[in-house]
Design a protein around this motif. Structure first.
Motif, mmCIF file in Angstrom:
data_model
loop_
_atom_site.group_PDB
_atom_site.id
_atom_site.type_symbol
_atom_site.label_atom_id
_atom_site.label_comp_id
_atom_site.label_asym_id
_atom_site.label_seq_id
_atom_site.Cartn_x
_atom_site.Cartn_y
_atom_site.Cartn_z
ATOM 1 N N ILE A 70 0.898 -1.056 0.104
ATOM 2 C CA ILE A 70 0.075 -0.023 -0.078
ATOM 3 C C ILE A 70 0.894 1.133 -0.109
ATOM 4 N N CYS A 71 0.894 1.872 -1.078
ATOM 5 C CA CYS A 71 2.037 2.946 -1.366
ATOM 6 C C CYS A 71 1.166 4.251 -1.082
ATOM 7 N N THR A 72 2.068 5.135 -0.592
ATOM 8 C CA THR A 72 0.971 6.751 -0.474
ATOM 9 C C THR A 72 2.293 7.722 -0.911
ATOM 10 N N GLY A 73 1.829 8.922 -1.315
ATOM 11 C CA GLY A 73 2.911 9.931 -1.558
ATOM 12 C C GLY A 73 3.535 9.855 -2.941
ATOM 13 N N PRO A 74 3.914 11.115 -3.357
ATOM 14 C CA PRO A 74 4.288 11.181 -4.619
ATOM 15 C C PRO A 74 5.426 10.886 -4.908
ATOM 16 N N VAL A 75 6.114 9.951 -4.149
ATOM 17 C CA VAL A 75 7.516 9.416 -4.438
ATOM 18 C C VAL A 75 8.538 10.524 -4.485
ATOM 19 N N SER A 76 9.033 10.720 -3.512
ATOM 20 C CA SER A 76 10.168 11.553 -3.464
ATOM 21 C C SER A 76 11.567 11.095 -4.008
ATOM 22 N N ARG A 77 12.372 11.994 -4.441
ATOM 23 C CA ARG A 77 13.609 11.162 -5.197
ATOM 24 C C ARG A 77 14.417 10.378 -4.209
ATOM 25 N N GLN A 78 14.305 10.725 -2.742
ATOM 26 C CA GLN A 78 15.233 10.098 -1.996
ATOM 27 C C GLN A 78 14.592 8.804 -1.781
ATOM 28 N N ALA A 79 13.122 8.724 -1.574
ATOM 29 C CA ALA A 79 12.256 7.579 -1.169
ATOM 30 C C ALA A 79 12.289 6.691 -2.599
ATOM 31 N N ARG A 80 12.584 7.066 -3.838
ATOM 32 C CA ARG A 80 12.319 6.260 -4.852
ATOM 33 C C ARG A 80 13.279 4.994 -4.766
ATOM 34 N N GLU A 81 14.379 5.099 -4.332
ATOM 35 C CA GLU A 81 15.401 3.942 -4.320
ATOM 36 C C GLU A 81 14.851 2.925 -3.262
ATOM 37 N N ARG A 82 14.310 3.417 -2.065
ATOM 38 C CA ARG A 82 13.721 2.460 -0.950
ATOM 39 C C ARG A 82 12.568 2.098 -1.686
ATOM 40 N N VAL A 97 -1.005 -1.005 -4.351
ATOM 41 C CA VAL A 97 -2.310 -0.111 -4.325
ATOM 42 C C VAL A 97 -1.699 1.414 -3.927
ATOM 43 N N ALA A 98 -2.107 2.020 -4.918
ATOM 44 C CA ALA A 98 -1.651 3.447 -4.590
ATOM 45 C C ALA A 98 -2.977 4.114 -4.246
ATOM 46 N N VAL A 99 -2.385 5.014 -3.036
ATOM 47 C CA VAL A 99 -3.655 5.526 -2.177
ATOM 48 C C VAL A 99 -3.274 6.966 -2.182
ATOM 49 N N GLY A 100 -4.426 7.847 -2.640
ATOM 50 C CA GLY A 100 -4.271 9.405 -2.559
ATOM 51 C C GLY A 100 -3.974 9.980 -3.820
ATOM 52 N N ALA A 101 -4.149 11.236 -3.943
ATOM 53 C CA ALA A 101 -4.155 11.868 -5.220
ATOM 54 C C ALA A 101 -2.682 11.838 -5.532
ATOM 55 N N CYS A 102 -1.817 12.269 -4.547
ATOM 56 C CA CYS A 102 -0.574 12.277 -4.954
ATOM 57 C C CYS A 102 0.349 11.137 -5.350
ATOM 58 N N ALA A 103 -0.234 9.826 -4.770
ATOM 59 C CA ALA A 103 0.241 8.585 -5.346
ATOM 60 C C ALA A 103 -0.131 8.213 -6.624
ATOM 61 N N LEU A 104 -1.212 8.935 -6.997
ATOM 62 C CA LEU A 104 -1.708 8.403 -8.540
ATOM 63 C C LEU A 104 -1.143 9.499 -9.716
ATOM 64 N N SER A 105 -0.678 10.621 -9.213
ATOM 65 C CA SER A 105 -0.433 11.635 -10.282
ATOM 66 C C SER A 105 0.392 12.849 -9.816
ATOM 67 N N GLY A 106 0.813 12.621 -8.720
ATOM 68 C CA GLY A 106 1.646 13.723 -7.985
ATOM 69 C C GLY A 106 0.539 14.679 -7.371
ATOM 70 N N GLY A 107 -0.659 14.614 -7.555
ATOM 71 C CA GLY A 107 -1.596 15.483 -7.263
ATOM 72 C C GLY A 107 -1.225 16.934 -7.063
ATOM 73 N N ILE A 108 -1.295 17.503 -5.827
ATOM 74 C CA ILE A 108 -0.924 18.802 -5.637
ATOM 75 C C ILE A 108 0.471 19.183 -5.647
ATOM 76 N N PHE A 109 1.567 17.882 -5.532
ATOM 77 C CA PHE A 109 2.694 18.313 -5.650
ATOM 78 C C PHE A 109 3.466 18.114 -7.115
ATOM 79 N N GLN A 110 2.627 17.893 -8.019
ATOM 80 C CA GLN A 110 3.212 17.664 -9.408
ATOM 81 C C GLN A 110 3.751 18.884 -9.939
ATOM 82 N N GLY A 111 5.155 18.435 -10.391
ATOM 83 C CA GLY A 111 6.104 19.712 -10.794
ATOM 84 C C GLY A 111 6.871 20.045 -9.857
ATOM 85 N N CYS A 112 6.740 19.546 -8.439
ATOM 86 C CA CYS A 112 7.789 19.785 -7.699
ATOM 87 C C CYS A 112 9.164 19.306 -8.110
#
Lengths: 182, 128, 404
Positions: A70-82, A97-112
């Motif tokens: 069950i994965c949440t969050g927009p995947v920060s670069r540091q967490a990607r390898e983990r 399972v991707a939970v939440g808007a940011c796990a689906l598409s980056g949501g509000i953080f897209q483009g950060c």
């Protein structure tokens, strides 16, 4: 699985495996840099009001024991390898399972500059639960839908393998894609 | 110092009705103000695009196909939406409603997450 | 006989963490069972929000900044909105101020209840975890019925709030507060008298008043060490000007005190909400704020559930801020964990960490230091290399992970 068994035995064994898988999927939760909202809602699904454990779902600490990530969050670069490492440690068949808007598409953080805009850009995803954050009922709904889909024969898994190999290759080639940002 | 302070709660819970919602079997009651997926009323929309401009997650796209005929197309990305309700707040025409929208949105594919709505062009009667 | 030579080794914890729901990495050096050194490694939840604010409008930023943290989302939005309103010179209607206060206090209740559960869970007291989270659902229902979302309420707009409170809401809130107050009395009794739980909390992670001041602890963590530090009293904002708060402090400074202080703060929140609901000012709930904010700088402090939250906003006269700086409470308290863990058993470390009510998504801000030698900050690669070398010097190998 070894194919020494005769066909009817194999079929029966597969049925039992599927039955067991649907009735007690163990889950692991990975936060890849989300705002905590989804994580707290996932935790809330385990508490008395929603009680996800009545579906046989148990939250596990180790990826080696888990069937569902069950994965949440927009995947920060540091967490990607983990995240990739956690995903690779899980054994087949595994579901994400991707939970939440940011796990689906980056949501509000897209483009950060420090996010990968969604879990799907890193590992293959099987079920999507939109919401910011989704209500615990919506999370249950998503997991029930995923479990329902398992009753059908699993799709070809080479697809997922290729994606992850490509992702790993990308990391090896360009480990720090965000280096232009100081 | 005492022992088993929570024992009364735990043993008492054995004789009470379960607190757990029987959710997928029985639908839950949701509050009236619950923000679900966005509902667009094409008839009152003027295509000003304020909702798309104020959306923090770029979930709304309004495309003006023909301004004279009031022909607009709206694309709503549920997978980006943060359900903050700013679009509803920004809309001067009241064309957008979020309260009471659909919230059981989970899906096994991304296809249902892009909704495209279109306002049919007005038929302009030619008076010459 | 010579004393046996002990061997130190390092226990890595995280970032995928069986206990905490957030990514954080700890390197804990132990000598036997006793912690000799602790290193915290942050940044897994760094998303670059402060930079992103510089490319979004004030309206969009309100929701972006609200999602810095999913537990104390309203207070982030409030701090930003109030800072922008100060820049714009807008007076927010008193009813909006009161509603902001009520939602902020409801949020504090939900945050403290959540923490009580997580803290109990870390101590192996799952019964308390389950029951406190069960009762927390009461607050979540209230917040959902008032705002329309369980978390990230999006109650603020620039110049006021989105929702009004109806008579039905007020009735629901008062009813829920009565129930919660009764339950909170029970929980206070549990954490201060239950013998098995006190063995995990009494005398563990003790921070003296002097230490709290030196380490810069804030919020309930500092108040449990006897430091009276609360923005709601030092610099009242919004409706707190008319409705003063009494701060709860404790002199003991151990985990038990932190549990007691947070639970006693709940009573204060109940009292405050009742007081505000008693004379809820009538009138509008929002005023218009122009999209372009006049040039200037504003700093705003609010009291989040975890402590002081600081916002700095700089405007250059357009509808996009030129700089937003956020300082969140957890980063101030994090040093105390690293210091307090030393000398305790390894099993106590999760409890000490939970004791400050950590919130890593709040935490992971980046600070860039401009040096005089003309360098313009570090590139990502340089920063990583420095990090790897830094840990290598301390004999902790943190080479980049080889995936595949």
């Amino acid at each position: 699985m070894s194919s020494n068994l005769s066909k009817p035995w194999q079929a029966a064994l597969d049925q039992i495996t599927t039955w067991a898988r649907i009735n007690s999927p163990w889950a692991i939760h990975f936060n890849s840099g989300s705002c905590n909202g989804c994580d707290i809602e996932i935790l809330a699904t385990l508490t008395p009001r929603y009680d996800l454990e009545r579906f046989g779902i148990k939250l596990q600490g180790s990826p080696r024991h888990a069937d569902v990530l069950i994965c949440t969050g927009p995947v920060s670069r540091q967490a990607r390898e983990r995240l990739i490492r956690t995903y690779e440690q899980m054994h087949e068949p595994k579901f994400v399972v991707a939970v939440g808007a940011c796990a689906l598409s980056g949501g509000i953080f897209q483009g950060c500059y420090n996010v990968m805009d969604g879990v799907e850009n890193v590992i293959p995803v099987d079920a999507y639960i939109p919401g910011c954050p989704p209500r615990p009922e919506a999370i249950i709904d998503g997991i029930v839908k995923l479990l329902g889909s398992l009753q059908e024969p699993p799709a070809d898994e080479t697809d997922a393998g290729e994606t992850i190999a490509a992702a790993a290759g990308e990391i090896a080639a360009a480990p720090h894609a965000g280096s232009e940002h100081g | 110092m005492k022992f088993g302070m929570m024992f009364k709660d735990v043993s008492g819970a054995l004789f009470k009705k379960p607190f757990t919602e029987n959710y997928p079997a029985e639908p839950t009651e949701t509050p009236d103000r619950l923000r679900g997926s966005l509902v667009w009323d094409p008839d009152s929309c003027t295509g000003c695009g304020l909702c798309a401009r104020d959306c923090p997650a770029m979930a709304i796209e309004i495309e003006v196909i023909d301004k004279k005929a009031k022909h607009y197309q709206m694309t709503y990305h549920i997978d980006r939406c943060t359900f903050c309700g700013q679009c509803v707040e920004s809309c001067n025409q009241g064309s957008l409603v979020m309260e009471g929208g659909e919230w059981e949105l989970a899906s096994l594919s991304r296809e249902p997450f892009t909704e495209v709505g279109e306002r049919p062009p007005l038929v302009v009667e030619e008076t010459e | 006989m010579q004393p046996q030579k002990t061997e130190q080794f390092t226990v890595p914890i995280g970032p995928q963490h069986p206990a905490l729901k957030e990514p954080s990495s700890f390197l804990i050096s132990v000598d036997g069972e006793v912690v000799t050194n602790a290193i915290v490694r942050l940044g897994y939840a760094h998303r670059g929000i402060e930079k992103a604010t510089e490319s979004r409008t004030y309206v969009q930023n309100l929701y972006l900044l609200e999602r810095i943290c999913g537990i104390c989302s309203h207070i982030h939005g409030t701090a930003f909105a109030m800072g922008v309103e100060r820049l714009a010179g807008v007076e927010v209607p008193p009813r909006a101020q009161a509603i902001r206060l009520i939602i902020a206090e409801l949020e504090r209740i939900h945050s403290h209840m959540l923490w009580l559960g997580v803290g109990a869970h870390q101590g192996g007291f799952d019964a308390l975890f389950m029951f406190s989270w069960r009762d927390r659902e009461t607050v979540m229902d209230l917040l959902e019925s008032i705002s329309g979302n369980r978390v990230n309420y999006s109650a603020n707009v620039l110049g006021g709030v989105k929702f009004d409170l109806t008579a039905a809401h007020i009735g629901d809130i008062l009813k829920a507060l009565d129930y919660l107050e009764e339950r909170t009395h029970h929980y206070l009794k549990v954490v201060t008298t239950d013998a098995s739980f006190l063995q995990r909390t009494r005398g563990i992670g003790t921070m003296t008043r002097h230490q709290a001041e030196v380490l810069g602890a804030i919020g309930p963590t500092a108040r449990a060490s006897g430091v009276l530090r609360d923005v709601r009293i030092e610099a009242p904002y919004g409706a707190y000007v008319d409705h003063p708060v009494t701060t709860i402090t404790d002199d003991r400074g151990d985990l038990e005190a932190r549990f007691a202080v947070r639970i006693k703060e709940l009573f204060e929140s109940y009292r405050l909400i009742r007081e505000v609901l008693d004379d809820l000012p009538p009138g509008d709930i929002k005023t218009r704020v122009k999209r372009k904010i006049p040039e200037g700088e504003a700093a705003f402090r609010v009291e989040a559930p975890r402590g002081e939250l600081f916002y700095f906003i700089k405007s250059d006269g357009t509808d996009i801020p030129s700089r937003v700086k956020v300082r969140t409470p957890t980063i101030c308290n994090m040093t105390s964990v690293v210091k307090l863990a030393v000398g305790h058993q390894l099993a106590d470390v999760p409890m000490i960490l939970a004791g400050i009510d950590p919130c890593f998504s709040c935490n992971d801000r980046m600070v860039r230091v401009n040096r005089n030698n003309g360098s313009d900050g570090w590139t990502w690669e340089q920063l990583r290399q420095h990090g790897i070398e830094y840990y290598k010097q301390r004999s902790q190998d943190y080479d980049p992970l080889v995936v595949g």
